[in-house]
Design a protein around this motif. Structure first.
Motif, PDB file in Angstrom:
ATOM      1  N   SER A   1       0.845  -1.198   0.000  1.00 35.70           N
ATOM      2  CA  SER A   1       0.000   0.000   0.000  1.00 35.70           C
ATOM      3  C   SER A   1       0.879   1.246   0.000  1.00 35.70           C
ATOM      4  O   SER A   1       1.807   1.361   0.805  1.00 35.70           O
ATOM      5  N   LEU A   2       0.591   2.181  -0.916  1.00 37.01           N
ATOM      6  CA  LEU A   2       1.374   3.412  -1.041  1.00 37.01           C
ATOM      7  C   LEU A   2       0.546   4.627  -0.657  1.00 37.01           C
ATOM      8  O   LEU A   2      -0.667   4.685  -0.933  1.00 37.01           O
TER       9      LEU A   2
ATOM     10  N   TYR B   1       8.025  16.040  -0.622  1.00 41.04           N
ATOM     11  CA  TYR B   1       7.167  14.884  -0.846  1.00 41.04           C
ATOM     12  C   TYR B   1       7.596  13.767   0.102  1.00 41.04           C
ATOM     13  O   TYR B   1       8.792  13.526   0.299  1.00 41.04           O
ATOM     14  N   ARG B   2       6.596  13.094   0.697  1.00 37.40           N
ATOM     15  CA  ARG B   2       6.872  11.941   1.556  1.00 37.40           C
ATOM     16  C   ARG B   2       6.102  10.744   0.996  1.00 37.40           C
ATOM     17  O   ARG B   2       4.868  10.736   0.999  1.00 37.40           O
ATOM     18  N   LEU B   3       6.874   9.760   0.504  1.00 35.44           N
ATOM     19  CA  LEU B   3       6.290   8.537  -0.042  1.00 35.44           C
ATOM     20  C   LEU B   3       6.432   7.426   0.994  1.00 35.44           C
ATOM     21  O   LEU B   3       7.536   7.137   1.448  1.00 35.44           O
ATOM     22  N   THR B   4       5.295   6.843   1.365  1.00 34.23           N
ATOM     23  CA  THR B   4       5.287   5.775   2.364  1.00 34.23           C
ATOM     24  C   THR B   4       4.714   4.513   1.730  1.00 34.23           C
ATOM     25  O   THR B   4       3.628   4.547   1.147  1.00 34.23           O
ATOM     26  N   ALA B   5       5.461   3.413   1.858  1.00 35.02           N
ATOM     27  CA  ALA B   5       5.019   2.110   1.369  1.00 35.02           C
ATOM     28  C   ALA B   5       4.900   1.167   2.557  1.00 35.02           C
ATOM     29  O   ALA B   5       5.831   1.033   3.351  1.00 35.02           O
ATOM     30  N   ILE B   6       3.729   0.543   2.702  1.00 39.08           N
ATOM     31  CA  ILE B   6       3.474  -0.383   3.808  1.00 39.08           C
ATOM     32  C   ILE B   6       3.092  -1.740   3.233  1.00 39.08           C
ATOM     33  O   ILE B   6       2.226  -1.825   2.353  1.00 39.08           O
ATOM     34  N   ASN B   7       3.724  -2.777   3.733  1.00 39.18           N
ATOM     35  CA  ASN B   7       3.331  -4.132   3.369  1.00 39.18           C
ATOM     36  C   ASN B   7       2.315  -4.604   4.398  1.00 39.18           C
ATOM     37  O   ASN B   7       2.650  -4.911   5.533  1.00 39.18           O
TER      38      ASN B   7
ATOM     39  N   ALA C   1       6.147  -8.384   6.138  1.00 42.38           N
ATOM     40  CA  ALA C   1       4.760  -8.042   6.445  1.00 42.38           C
ATOM     41  C   ALA C   1       4.706  -7.108   7.639  1.00 42.38           C
ATOM     42  O   ALA C   1       5.373  -7.325   8.651  1.00 42.38           O
ATOM     43  N   GLY C   2       3.932  -6.059   7.502  1.00 42.14           N
ATOM     44  CA  GLY C   2       3.800  -5.078   8.574  1.00 42.14           C
ATOM     45  C   GLY C   2       4.880  -4.026   8.564  1.00 42.14           C
ATOM     46  O   GLY C   2       4.824  -3.066   9.346  1.00 42.14           O
ATOM     47  N   ASP C   3       5.906  -4.187   7.719  1.00 40.36           N
ATOM     48  CA  ASP C   3       7.009  -3.225   7.667  1.00 40.36           C
ATOM     49  C   ASP C   3       6.602  -2.026   6.807  1.00 40.36           C
ATOM     50  O   ASP C   3       5.702  -2.109   5.967  1.00 40.36           O
ATOM     51  N   MET C   4       7.337  -0.915   7.031  1.00 39.57           N
ATOM     52  CA  MET C   4       7.036   0.322   6.327  1.00 39.57           C
ATOM     53  C   MET C   4       8.331   0.921   5.802  1.00 39.57           C
ATOM     54  O   MET C   4       9.369   0.892   6.473  1.00 39.57           O
TER      55      MET C   4
END
Length: 605
Positions: free
Chosen positions: A355-356, A373-379, A424-427
């Protein structure tokens, strides 16, 4: 006499002699508020308000019957009719040639009110319309007519309108109703959704007027409406995630909506779970649950109740599908039971949800300033995502300043980060700082796009991209300076004023306008601007856009046409469509001394 009714006047003209009266006539004067219907003389003829009786012998009398009607609109008070007799024969006593009759006028209007309701019966929660009809039977105008409504408990007013006059709250002021006229009032209410089945609602309406009503028994009306109830329950059931990984938890969300129109009583939902699924708990937004059943109690019309079901797919479950079912019921009649059941079928497999999200700060941003800009990716799991690649594509209208972390690589408009594994659960977060071009227009929108991909199957690819839209605003610090040459002049001389405008940024300045405010007695002869266009008569120049660091000048040649009496004070002014953070330096001012030239005669001796 009641206004609106007929009235009869009788005029008797007697000749007391001693001679016959020749060419006898009678003229009537009628007041406003009275309508003449006819004149009937015992001799002669009448036309309009005058009668020609001809010869009236001594000792005889003539009679004129006057029929009229008091206007229905006549107010209470008195009406006076006057009559004047005349003859070609000399009259020794003219004092008795006139007569008048004064009549007291009273007003009276019989108002009658009726009311009906539709629909009847009505469902609780639905609108109900009352139609009121007011009839005036006269004979007089009904003045200041008013309708007052007393709504039954359980009704909420929605609209109130009338064929004449004005309405407010639960009353209507209809003004005047002439005899034979009809006014209609329509009011729409809503029956509260909690009104019980089989109850009756009675609404009372009253009509009143300042005009006397001879029959007040028909001044009120009522409407009694029977209430029924029905509630359309609609159930939906969703699962998350789907597909689900065997051994991981799954959440079902059941939403039960009451589409009305009435409240639903004694509401319940029962679940049926398949083998291969272990129930962990039921959490309702209202009521209570036990086992696989929930008792939600009362569900008002328009409201929704939510039941969150937590379960776990057994580790031994094979790949395939799991179907959970739900069934809703209520003691209130449901007109559509087809939507009372719902089911959710879940695909079982191994997957990872990447998820981005992309944020921008600040927004809006000032042209010429920095933007982050802050791009966050979460599994979101449940599996690790392998060979993850994140890409941020910058708008072409920015310049890259910096980015973190340093494991990423960058080109002029793209930053890319590669990760062998995102558990999983990492960001993972990427922060990129850019500078926005200073020459962009006000309201321009910058679009940045982020995208993430992985070798692991993603059950929700829609959240693998993110967009940040940033609005651009302008902020330009315009600095104005004004000079005047020469510093001292005589009447008739020309002063040259030069206004210099500098844009100290950070953005370009659009819609730049400069104005020279001159006192009386000074006339502009010509003007020259480094850009834009000028008007001598104002004097005003529209310079257009001014880039960051740019300088614009305007020169006015002004002639001192008359003695000002004091030093000349001139003020320049500059403005822009952009926000100016420091307007204090936008209005420079200078003074020029004026000397009086004296001519002395030269005398030769």
């Amino acid at each position: 006499m009641i206004a609106g009714n007929p009235i009869t006047y009788t005029a008797i003209l007697t000749n007391n002699g001693p001679s016959d009266a020749q060419t006898v006539g009678v003229n009537f004067t009628f007041p406003s508020g009275l309508t003449l219907l006819g004149l009937s003389p015992s001799q002669g003829a009448c036309s309009g308000a005058a009668c020609n009786l001809g010869l009236l012998p001594a000792g005889t009398a003539a009679r004129i019957t006057v029929t009229a009607r008091v206007n229905a609109s006549a107010p209470e008070g008195s009406l006076t009719v006057q009559a004047q007799a005349a003859s070609s024969t000399t009259d020794p006593n003219v004092a008795n040639n006139t007569a008048s009759a004064t009549t007291q006028v009273r007003t009276q209007a019989d108002l009658a009110l009726t009311m009906n309701d539709t629909p009847d019966p009505v469902f609780a929660g639905d609108p109900l319309t009352y139609t009121l009809t007011v009839t005036s039977s006269g004979p007089s105008d009904a003045r200041d007519v008013r309708i007052d409504l007393t709504l039954a408990d359980g009704l909420t007013p929605l609209r109130l309108s009338a064929s004449q006059g004005t309405c407010e709250d639960r009353s209507c002021s209809l003004g005047t109703l002439p005899p034979g006229s009809i006014a209609r009032i329509t009011t729409t209410v809503r029956v509260n959704s909690n009104v019980t089945n089989g109850s009756y609602l009675t609404t009372l309406a009253t009509v009143s007027s300042i005009t006397t009503d001879p029959n007040s028994t028909n001044n009120t009306a009522t409407a009694t409406t029977r209430v029924q109830t029905q509630a359309d329950l609609s159930l939906s059931l969703s699962d998350d995630p789907d597909p689900v990984i065997a051994g991981n938890p799954i959440t079902y969300t059941a939403i039960l909506t009451n589409n009305g129109p009435s409240d639903a009583q004694t509401v319940g939902v029962n679940f049926t779970f398949p083998s291969g699924l272990t129930l962990l708990g039921l959490s309702p937004s209202q009521g209570a649950c036990s086992g696989a059943a929930c008792n939600l109690g009362l569900l008002p019309a328009g409201a929704a109740a939510r039941i969150t079901v937590t379960a776990r797919v057994n580790a031994s479950a094979p790949e395939g599908t799991l179907t959970t079912q739900a069934q809703a019921a209520s003691s209130t009649t449901d007109p559509n039971v087809a939507n009372n059941a719902a089911s959710a079928t879940t695909q079982v497999q191994t997957q990872a949800d990447l998820s981005l999200s992309l944020s921008d700060d600040p927004d809006p941003v000032i042209a010429g300033r920095a933007l982050v800009y802050r791009l966050t990716a979460i599994n979101q799991g449940p599996s690790d995502a392998r060979n993850v690649q994140l890409t941020l594509t910058l708008p072409t209208e920015v310049s890259l300043l910096s980015f973190v972390p340093d494991i990423c690589t960058a080109t002029s408009s793209t930053i890319r980060c590669d990760r062998d594994r995102l558990t999983a659960g990492d960001m993972f977060t990427m922060v990129v700082t850019v500078t926005v071009r200073a020459d962009l227009n006000q309201g321009y929108v910058l679009i940045a796009r982020a995208e993430g991909i992985s070798l692991t199957t993603d059950p929700a690819p829609d959240n693998n991209t993110a967009i940040a839209s940033t609005e651009v605003v302008l902020e330009a610090d315009l600095q104005a300076a004004l000079t005047g040459e020469p510093a001292e002049v005589f009447v008739g001389d020309v002063i040259t004023y030069t206004l210099t405008v500098t844009n100290a940024g950070p953005s370009k300045a659009s819609g730049v306008i400069v104005t020279l405010n001159l006192p009386p007695g000074l006339n502009v002869e010509d003007v020259l601007a480094s850009s834009g266009s000028c008007s001598i008569g104002t004097p005003r120049c529209e310079l257009g856009e001014l880039a960051v660091g740019a300088i614009a000048t305007v020169r006015w040649r002004v002639r001192v046409a008359q003695w000002p009496g004091t030093p000349i004070s001139v003020q320049g002014e500059v403005s822009t469509d952009a926000v100016d953070p420091n307007p204090a330096d936008n209005r420079p001012e200078i003074q020029t001394a004026v000397r009086f030239r004296v001519f002395l005669p030269l005398i030769f001796r």
